[in-house]
Structures are given as structure tokens and as C-alpha cells.
Design an enzyme around this catalytic site. Structure first.
Site, PDB file in Angstrom:
ATOM      1  N   GLU A 135       0.824  -1.219   0.000  1.00 22.71           N
ATOM      2  CA  GLU A 135       0.000   0.000   0.000  1.00 22.71           C
ATOM      3  C   GLU A 135       0.853   1.261   0.000  1.00 22.71           C
ATOM      4  O   GLU A 135       0.594   2.232   0.713  1.00 22.71           O
ATOM      5  CB  GLU A 135      -0.972  -0.041   1.180  1.00 22.71           C
ATOM      6  CG  GLU A 135      -1.915  -1.242   1.099  1.00 22.71           C
ATOM      7  CD  GLU A 135      -2.944  -1.327   2.210  1.00 22.71           C
ATOM      8  OE1 GLU A 135      -2.929  -0.447   3.093  1.00 22.71           O
ATOM      9  OE2 GLU A 135      -3.757  -2.262   2.192  1.00 22.71           O
ATOM     10  N   GLU A 239      -5.775  -8.281   0.751  1.00 22.16           N
ATOM     11  CA  GLU A 239      -6.436  -7.948   2.011  1.00 22.16           C
ATOM     12  C   GLU A 239      -7.893  -7.645   1.707  1.00 22.16           C
ATOM     13  O   GLU A 239      -8.205  -6.731   0.951  1.00 22.16           O
ATOM     14  CB  GLU A 239      -5.760  -6.771   2.698  1.00 22.16           C
ATOM     15  CG  GLU A 239      -4.342  -7.064   3.142  1.00 22.16           C
ATOM     16  CD  GLU A 239      -3.764  -5.964   4.017  1.00 22.16           C
ATOM     17  OE1 GLU A 239      -4.522  -5.382   4.832  1.00 22.16           O
ATOM     18  OE2 GLU A 239      -2.565  -5.687   3.881  1.00 22.16           O
TER      19      GLU A 239
END
Length: 298
Positions: A135, A239
């Protein structure tokens, strides 16, 4: 979003969670899409539908012998391993600054951390994919490796992959942006990416209050998938989490393991079966993504 156990303290009152939420079976959602879990409590230990075991590792203070135990756990269940390596310590009081991390990587001071972990991963009998510093385009402030100058990040990512390859030549590598528009600038090149990861989280109270309508798995994934499709790599939702009222959770549960023609490169979804570790925007606290806990009472 990931594992900092000091922050995994439960859902705050801002979400209006009541004790009388409906019960929910702890099992993989229905469907044909390969399914994995980050599941430190072992809720899915006996579920044969789970084919990927997700680990989160802080590279500064990981207990390396525990990785061998993780391999045995995955191997006994015929699961591959997705190892997210986070370049910091989970001890918040001892964390570096972004500048110190950048300098340490560029100078080679942190090579030993990556080398040590990858040398152990090389001993695994389970297939392993390494996901380093995920991320990276996120600007929320959660990670000290996020929102860097793209060239600095790409150089760091390539260096860490090179170090890992020297110690674990059979490991695959996942480059895993959150999915925002800025991700393109952080792509390190085809030679350093075997798989692309994305993150997809749905929080019904926030969506209705801030966005004005509920989101679906498809509606959140679609623009993120479109941004990485041009790389022509397999895509994994590395995720995944969702929480809301019973009907909302049931809808997401029915969606996440389906095969969608609009996502031809999507090859797996991996559920984050824990409480959120970083506050959700707009004072919505720490959502509880755990299966069995994620249904909010009316």
C-alpha cells in the site's frame, strides 16, 4: 491495513456495535475463487476451502523460528504462504522515520533484515510469495514506507527483491498497492513483480454516512483492478474485509469468491480475519473484520 497487535483492540462505539448481533458461521464464503486468510487466531484451521495462509512479519523483531512452525501449519493443510514483510518494528515507540528507513535501505544497512527472513522462507516446503511494503501509494500516514517519492520507493523495492532473491531463489514476489490512482508511478517493473495485490474493505456504516450509499465487492474492486490490469499480471485481493448489518455481510459473502468475467486476471482473495489496526477515516474507529464478529446489530 494489517497486523499491529497493540492496536487490535476492537470496534469503537462510533460504529454502534451492540451485543445482540446475529451469529455467523466461521467458514470460507461459497464460490470457486481460491480463498486465503490472515488468521492469527486459527479460526479457519480446519477449513479445507482455505488454500492460502497469510503471514505478517515486522522485519526488525520477527522471531524467525516461528516461521518454520508457520510452514508446518500451512503444509499440513496443503496451503501456500503469502508473507507480508513490513519494514519496521511493531513496537510503536521504537519505529523509524520515513527518512531513516529510506537512508537505511539505500545504504544497505537493512539488507540483513530482508536476507535473514528470506533465508528462512527458502527453507519452506510450502510455496511462498513475498509481499514487501504494501500500500505504498496510501497517504493516510499509517505506514512509514507509504507516500514516498515514487523513484525512491521503486529503488527500495527492487533492492529488497534482489536481496531476497539471493537468499530465496524460488520465492515469488507480490507488488501490492492499495489500488488508488497514484499506484502507476510506483510500479517497479515487470522483472520485479510476479503477482499484483490489491486491498478491498467494505464498511457499511461509513459508506452510508460518508458516501451516501452502500458499496459492493465489485464496485470497490473494479476501479482498482482497472488500474493494474495493464501490467498483465495475476491479481490477488491480498487484504479483504467487510462489516455491516446482516444483509450487507450476506451480500458481500456471496460475492467475494465468484468468478467475474470483468476481472479475468483475478486469481485469489485473502481475508483479513482480525480487528482493524489503524483508525478508519471520519472517526469510525477500528472495524472488526473477524468472521463471526463483523455483523453489526440493527
Amino acid at each position: 491495513m494489517r497486523c499491529d497487535t497493540a492496536f487490535a483492540l476492537g470496534l469503537v462505539a462510533a460504529l454502534g456495535l451492540a451485543a445482540a448481533a446475529p451469529a455467523e458461521p466461521i467458514e470460507a464464503p461459497p464460490g470457486e475463487m481460491p480463498f486465503g486468510v490472515y488468521d492469527p487466531d486459527g479460526a479457519f484451521a480446519d477449513d479445507p476451502e482455505v488454500s492460502i495462509e497469510h503471514l505478517f512479519l515486522p522485519w526488525e523483531d520477527v522471531f524467525l523460528p516461528s516461521l518454520i512452525e508457520a510452514d508446518a501449519y500451512a503444509r499440513a493443510r496443503n496451503r501456500s504462504v503469502l508473507a507480508t514483510i513490513e519494514p519496521w518494528t511493531w513496537n510503536r515507540s521504537e519505529r523509524n522515520t520515513p527518512e531513516a528507513l529510506q537512508e537505511g535501505i539505500a545504504s544497505g544497512d537493512y539488507d540483513r533484515y530482508m536476507a535473514s527472513i528470506c533465508a528462512v522462507l527458502n527453507l519452506f516446503e510450502s510455496p511462498v510469495t513475498v509481499r514487501w511494503a504494501q500500500e505504498m501509494e496510501d497517504d493516510s500516514g499509517q505506514f512509514i514506507w507509504s507516500n514516498w517519492d515514487p523513484e525512491t520507493y521503486k529503488a527500495a523495492y527492487r533492492r529488497m527483491v534482489d536481496v531476497c532473491r539471493e537468499n530465496a531463489p524460488k520465492v515469488a514476489y507480490m507488488w501490492s498497492p492499495l489500488g488508488y490512482e497514484a499506484l502507476d508511478a510506483y510500479y517497479p517493473g515487470d522483472d520485479y513483480v510476479d503477482i499484483v495485490g490489491l486491498s478491498v474493505f467494505g464498511l457499511q456504516p461509513w459508506e452510508t454516512a460518508i458516501l451516501g450509499e452502500e458499496q459492493s465487492f465489485q464496485s470497490i474492486l473494479a476501479p482498482r483492478y482497472a488500474r493494474v490490469e495493464r501490467f498483465n499480471k495475476p491479481v490477488v485481493v491480498a487484504e479483504l474485509g467487510f462489516s455491516g448489518r446482516e444483509a450487507y455481510v450476506a451480500k458481500w459473502t456471496s460475492e467475494v469468491r465468484q468468478i467475474y468475467p470483468e476481472f479475468p486476471n483475478l486469481v485469489a482473495v485473502v481475508y483479513f480475519n482480525q480487528v482493524e489496526v489503524y483508525p478508519w477515516p471520519d472517526d469510525f474507529g477500528l472495524p472488526d473484520w473477524k468472521v463471526g464478529e463483523r455483523i453489526l446489530a440493527p
